[in-house]
Design an enzyme around this catalytic site. Structure first.
Site, PDB file in Angstrom:
ATOM      1  N   TYR A   1      13.179  24.106 -15.692  1.00 20.74           N
ATOM      2  CA  TYR A   1      12.175  24.010 -16.758  1.00 20.74           C
ATOM      3  C   TYR A   1      10.771  24.168 -16.146  1.00 20.74           C
ATOM      4  CZ  TYR A   1       9.379  21.802 -20.407  1.00 20.74           C
ATOM      5  OH  TYR A   1       8.428  21.522 -21.355  1.00 20.74           O
TER       6      TYR A   1
ATOM      7  N   ASP B   1      19.675  18.148 -14.926  1.00 20.22           N
ATOM      8  CA  ASP B   1      19.001  18.151 -16.224  1.00 20.22           C
ATOM      9  C   ASP B   1      19.987  18.746 -17.234  1.00 20.22           C
ATOM     10  OD1 ASP B   1      17.523  18.833 -18.526  1.00 20.22           O
ATOM     11  OD2 ASP B   1      15.689  19.219 -17.394  1.00 20.22           O
TER      12      ASP B   1
ATOM     13  N   LYS C   1      14.516  17.050 -27.359  1.00 17.59           N
ATOM     14  CA  LYS C   1      15.181  18.265 -27.806  1.00 17.59           C
ATOM     15  C   LYS C   1      16.434  17.928 -28.625  1.00 17.59           C
ATOM     16  CE  LYS C   1      11.946  20.150 -25.308  1.00 17.59           C
ATOM     17  NZ  LYS C   1      12.193  20.509 -23.913  1.00 17.59           N
TER      18      LYS C   1
END
Ligand SMILES: *Cc1c(COP(=O)(O)O)cnc(C)c1O
Length: 412
Positions: free
Chosen positions: A122, A194, A219
């Site tokens: 990310y 993650d 999310k």
């Protein structure tokens, strides 16, 4: 002291399914005045009439809460739900996904330590790797995400932490978590994954060997794009160190956000089932469209690591990306024509969300950094919502037809 939520018993065979646990886990003993729903404990502190009792809670001899920067009952219910679904030993939470990631890395790493990761993490995580960790004397090795041998070789040169993400964002690459966790453990490193894009419904990294699992709860876990939050769960000794660091740095989850995330998680299994199904149909449709040059989705047979994805995931997730013919101009003309998509930076919501990496996953990165990460200029990240799939496909078809093909534009 009051401690992070921990449950040594973990989940045994014969436990209820993920859907049932998503609804019920973490709620026992947290109700108030017979309310069937978890109360939002908007209280900074918790009062004790008896000093001895207060001391016992402070010293961790009795369960209880003292101050909401440390623990809070609503936050604890949310944490326990995530811990249960991820089949982890212990859990703690944060004000955002980046709060979870940065606190975890700074809690576990010291000057001189080395961390091995991949180039496709990310955007915010990548910033920690290239800008902040090196400033504290931590060596960072970022490997080509598709090159498992190179990652294993980097691990073999010694490291304290191996940090992985799968699927990645926005090009939805998949890494073999079991294989890399085994390599990390051979060299005594802690494995962090993650799991934001997969969610525990599609993939449980603890089962594949991860020591710690991280989520941006903002999310899919929350699912409604109305609350920020982050979680770390996994081995109790590691979580205790991370929790202790967070108690002091103060990046704690707000009780109201915890309530919204907890409520969202009750429908996680339903949302993910729908999003898995729609994303695969949409990916297949886009792959056959003449204005689309490439589609990235691990559920497609054309995906480089489709076999790894099939091995470690139950479903392939709700996020896909695709590149348009005609470069960034085509992206600018295509996106506003979508009727059923927010053009926005988040993902994992009930509404479809679309955008280019430059304003979404890699808003923190420069153009050069995006190019180095192999992100095509004309890429669109498309996070599939829970709408009727036929409507989404019709919407995409309509917007694609109206994009001016590159060959008809002057100077291109
Ligand atoms: C969004 C995201 C993060 C950061 O989470 P925030 O809640 O926005 O801080 C981390 N990892 C992944 C994969 C993400 O999509």
């Amino acid at each position: 002291m009051h401690r992070p939520s921990k449950n040594k018993s973990q989940n045994k065979k014969g436990d209820a399914g993920l859907g049932t646990r998503g609804v019920w886990a973490g709620e026992k003993g947290k109700r108030w005045e017979r309310a069937t729903q978890i109360p939002v404990a908007l209280s900074v502190s918790f009062g004790y009439d008896d000093v001895d009792e207060w001391l016992k809670v402070a010293q961790g001899e009795t369960q209880g809460h003292i101050y909401s920067r440390n623990t809070n009952p609503t936050v604890a219910a949310f944490e326990e739900k995530v811990r249960d679904l991820e089949m982890a030993e212990a859990v703690t939470s944060f004000s955002s996904g980046m709060g979870a990631i940065s606190n975890t890395l700074f809690a576990l790493l010291s000057p001189g330590d080395r961390i091995v990761s991949i180039k496709d993490t990310y955007g915010g995580t990548n910033k920690l790797f290239i800008e902040f960790l090196p400033r504290f004397g931590i060596k960072v090795a970022l490997c080509d995400t598709n090159d498992h041998k190179a990652i294993e070789a980097a691990i073999g040169r010694g490291c304290k932490v191996v940090y992985l993400e799968s699927p990645t964002n926005p090009t939805v690459k998949v890494v073999d978590l079991g294989r890399l966790a085994a390599a990390a453990h051979r060299h005594g490193a802690v494995v962090i994954v993650d799991n934001t894009l997969a969610t525990p419904i599609n993939q449980q990294p603890v089962k594949l060997g991860a020591d710690l699992v991280i989520h941006s709860a903002t999310k899919f876990l929350g699912g409604h794009a109305d609350a920020l939050g982050g979680v770390v769960c996994g081995a109790a000794d590691l979580v205790a160190r991370i929790y202790h660091f967070r108690e002091i740095t103060g990046a704690c989850l707000d009780p109201m956000a915890a309530y919204l995330l907890l409520r969202g998680m009750k429908t996680l299994h339903l949302r993910i089932a729908r999003q898995n199904e729609s994303a695969l149909k949409i990916a297949r449709f886009l792959e056959s469209h003449r204005h689309v040059t490439r589609v990235f989705y691990p559920g497609l047979e054309s995906h480089e690591h489709h076999e790894i994805a099939r091995k470690q995931m139950r479903g392939f997730g709700g996020v896909l990306s695709f590149a348009l013919k005609g470069g960034f101009d085509a992206v600018k003309s295509f996106l506003p024509r979508l009727r059923y998509a927010h053009l926005a930076a988040n993902l994992g919501a009930v509404e479809t969300v679309a955008g280019p990496p430059a304003t979404t996953s890699h808003v923190e990165s420069t153009q050069e950094e995006r190019a180095a990460a192999g992100i095509p200029e004309a890429l669109i990240r498309y996070s599939v919502g829970i709408e009727d799939c036929e409507d989404l496909m019709a919407d995409l078809r309509n917007a694609l037809e109206k994009v001016v093909p590159a060959k008809r534009r002057p100077n291109s």
